[in-house]
Design a protein around this motif. Structure first.
Motif, PDB file in Angstrom:
ATOM      1  N   ARG A  44       0.849  -1.160   0.043  1.00 28.54           N
ATOM      2  CA  ARG A  44      -0.029   0.012   0.073  1.00 28.54           C
ATOM      3  C   ARG A  44       0.806   1.321   0.083  1.00 28.54           C
ATOM      4  N   ARG A  45       1.887   1.255   0.626  1.00 28.65           N
ATOM      5  CA  ARG A  45       2.844   2.480   0.689  1.00 28.65           C
ATOM      6  C   ARG A  45       3.345   2.729  -0.778  1.00 28.65           C
ATOM      7  N   PHE A  46       3.921   1.440  -1.160  1.00 30.89           N
ATOM      8  CA  PHE A  46       4.360   1.348  -2.637  1.00 30.89           C
ATOM      9  C   PHE A  46       3.562   2.018  -3.377  1.00 30.89           C
ATOM     10  N   LYS A  47       2.120   1.735  -3.391  1.00 29.98           N
ATOM     11  CA  LYS A  47       1.197   2.243  -4.303  1.00 29.98           C
ATOM     12  C   LYS A  47       0.666   3.786  -4.032  1.00 29.98           C
ATOM     13  N   GLU A  48       1.153   4.325  -2.771  1.00 27.12           N
ATOM     14  CA  GLU A  48       1.247   5.678  -2.456  1.00 27.12           C
ATOM     15  C   GLU A  48       2.122   6.551  -3.403  1.00 27.12           C
ATOM     16  N   ILE A  49       3.411   5.620  -3.344  1.00 32.79           N
ATOM     17  CA  ILE A  49       4.423   6.427  -4.196  1.00 32.79           C
ATOM     18  C   ILE A  49       4.315   6.071  -5.781  1.00 32.79           C
ATOM     19  N   VAL A  50       3.747   5.258  -6.026  1.00 36.40           N
ATOM     20  CA  VAL A  50       3.587   4.859  -7.757  1.00 36.40           C
ATOM     21  C   VAL A  50       2.166   4.459  -7.866  1.00 36.40           C
ATOM     22  N   PRO A  51       1.281   5.715  -7.751  1.00 32.69           N
ATOM     23  CA  PRO A  51      -0.300   5.281  -8.040  1.00 32.69           C
ATOM     24  C   PRO A  51      -0.305   4.928  -9.238  1.00 32.69           C
ATOM     25  N   SER A  52       0.346   5.354 -10.368  1.00 35.62           N
ATOM     26  CA  SER A  52       0.291   4.788 -11.782  1.00 35.62           C
ATOM     27  C   SER A  52       0.345   3.409 -12.054  1.00 35.62           C
ATOM     28  N   LYS A  53      -0.736   2.890 -12.649  1.00 37.96           N
ATOM     29  CA  LYS A  53      -0.675   1.323 -13.190  1.00 37.96           C
ATOM     30  C   LYS A  53       0.471   1.286 -14.052  1.00 37.96           C
ATOM     31  N   SER A  54       0.636   1.922 -15.002  1.00 40.67           N
ATOM     32  CA  SER A  54       1.508   1.778 -15.968  1.00 40.67           C
ATOM     33  C   SER A  54       3.017   1.937 -15.501  1.00 40.67           C
ATOM     34  N   GLU A  55       3.276   2.888 -14.542  1.00 39.66           N
ATOM     35  CA  GLU A  55       4.480   3.215 -13.752  1.00 39.66           C
ATOM     36  C   GLU A  55       4.825   1.928 -13.015  1.00 39.66           C
ATOM     37  N   GLU A  56       3.725   1.338 -12.346  1.00 44.32           N
ATOM     38  CA  GLU A  56       4.042   0.177 -11.561  1.00 44.32           C
ATOM     39  C   GLU A  56       4.408  -1.007 -12.238  1.00 44.32           C
ATOM     40  N   LYS A  57       3.833  -1.132 -13.490  1.00 49.86           N
ATOM     41  CA  LYS A  57       3.994  -2.388 -14.289  1.00 49.86           C
ATOM     42  C   LYS A  57       5.553  -2.248 -14.703  1.00 49.86           C
ATOM     43  N   LYS A  58       5.763  -0.991 -15.370  1.00 50.89           N
ATOM     44  CA  LYS A  58       7.247  -0.778 -15.742  1.00 50.89           C
ATOM     45  C   LYS A  58       8.177  -1.303 -14.590  1.00 50.89           C
ATOM     46  N   LEU A  59       8.095  -0.564 -13.372  1.00 49.34           N
ATOM     47  CA  LEU A  59       8.930  -0.735 -12.323  1.00 49.34           C
ATOM     48  C   LEU A  59       9.120  -2.311 -11.929  1.00 49.34           C
ATOM     49  N   THR A  60       7.926  -2.844 -11.534  1.00 47.85           N
ATOM     50  CA  THR A  60       7.768  -4.308 -11.185  1.00 47.85           C
ATOM     51  C   THR A  60       8.205  -5.174 -12.217  1.00 47.85           C
ATOM     52  N   ASP A  61       8.155  -4.933 -13.676  1.00 48.49           N
ATOM     53  CA  ASP A  61       8.560  -5.728 -14.777  1.00 48.49           C
ATOM     54  C   ASP A  61      10.088  -5.619 -14.648  1.00 48.49           C
ATOM     55  N   GLU A  62      10.735  -4.521 -14.405  1.00 44.99           N
ATOM     56  CA  GLU A  62      12.116  -4.437 -14.404  1.00 44.99           C
ATOM     57  C   GLU A  62      12.789  -5.154 -13.208  1.00 44.99           C
ATOM     58  N   TYR A  63      12.138  -4.848 -12.007  1.00 47.67           N
ATOM     59  CA  TYR A  63      12.396  -5.690 -10.910  1.00 47.67           C
ATOM     60  C   TYR A  63      12.546  -7.263 -11.165  1.00 47.67           C
ATOM     61  N   GLU A  64      11.299  -7.834 -11.673  1.00 41.04           N
ATOM     62  CA  GLU A  64      11.455  -9.222 -11.861  1.00 41.04           C
ATOM     63  C   GLU A  64      12.363  -9.815 -12.821  1.00 41.04           C
ATOM     64  N   GLU A  65      12.839  -8.999 -13.811  1.00 42.15           N
ATOM     65  CA  GLU A  65      13.673  -9.208 -14.665  1.00 42.15           C
ATOM     66  C   GLU A  65      15.086  -9.186 -14.155  1.00 42.15           C
ATOM     67  N   LEU A  66      15.274  -8.377 -13.118  1.00 42.54           N
ATOM     68  CA  LEU A  66      16.652  -8.030 -12.559  1.00 42.54           C
ATOM     69  C   LEU A  66      16.634  -9.410 -11.328  1.00 42.54           C
ATOM     70  N   SER A  67      15.552  -9.403 -10.617  1.00 43.55           N
ATOM     71  CA  SER A  67      15.635 -10.541  -9.432  1.00 43.55           C
ATOM     72  C   SER A  67      15.134 -11.906  -9.887  1.00 43.55           C
ATOM     73  N   GLY A  68      14.236 -11.994 -10.487  1.00 50.76           N
ATOM     74  CA  GLY A  68      13.499 -13.231 -10.821  1.00 50.76           C
ATOM     75  C   GLY A  68      12.327 -13.405  -9.947  1.00 50.76           C
ATOM     76  N   TYR A  69      12.056 -12.102  -9.065  1.00 49.58           N
ATOM     77  CA  TYR A  69      11.063 -12.207  -7.895  1.00 49.58           C
ATOM     78  C   TYR A  69       9.807 -11.607  -8.747  1.00 49.58           C
ATOM     79  N   SER A  70       8.395 -12.107  -8.799  1.00 53.37           N
ATOM     80  CA  SER A  70       7.323 -11.550  -9.303  1.00 53.37           C
ATOM     81  C   SER A  70       6.646 -11.104  -8.123  1.00 53.37           C
ATOM     82  N   THR A  71       6.424  -9.400  -8.305  1.00 50.03           N
ATOM     83  CA  THR A  71       5.665  -8.803  -7.182  1.00 50.03           C
ATOM     84  C   THR A  71       4.203  -9.117  -7.428  1.00 50.03           C
TER      85      THR A  71
END
Length: 89
Positions: A44-71
């Protein structure tokens, strides 16, 4: 970790700390499990900082690519779990 977390230069120091805490909570779900309510609080805190669905998808896709973990999969599992349950991926 051997990678850099996807962040925005527009965020304050506190926001960066909170986003990293969310990423670390996802990692914890994969490594040893995390309390559902703790994970959802950090999400919920993450969503306060990143309210945009498109920005959330961009960040979490990049995170998953780097880490292998799916948010996405982690949060879906947490949303479907009862309060107080431990989330383990």
């Amino acid at each position: 970790m051997d990678f850099s977390y996807p962040l925005s230069i527009d965020w304050s120091t506190d926001e960066i700390i909170d986003v990293i805490a969310f990423y670390e909570a996802v990692e914890e779900a994969y490594s040893k499990g995390i309390e559902r309510d703790t994970l959802m609080f950090k999400y919920r805190r993450f969503k306060e900082i990143v309210p945009s669905k498109s920005e959330e998808k961009k960040l979490t896709d990049e995170y998953e690519e780097l880490s292998g973990y799916s948010t996405y999969k982690t949060i879906q599992k947490a949303k479907n779990a009862p309060a107080g349950e431990r989330i383990k991926m």
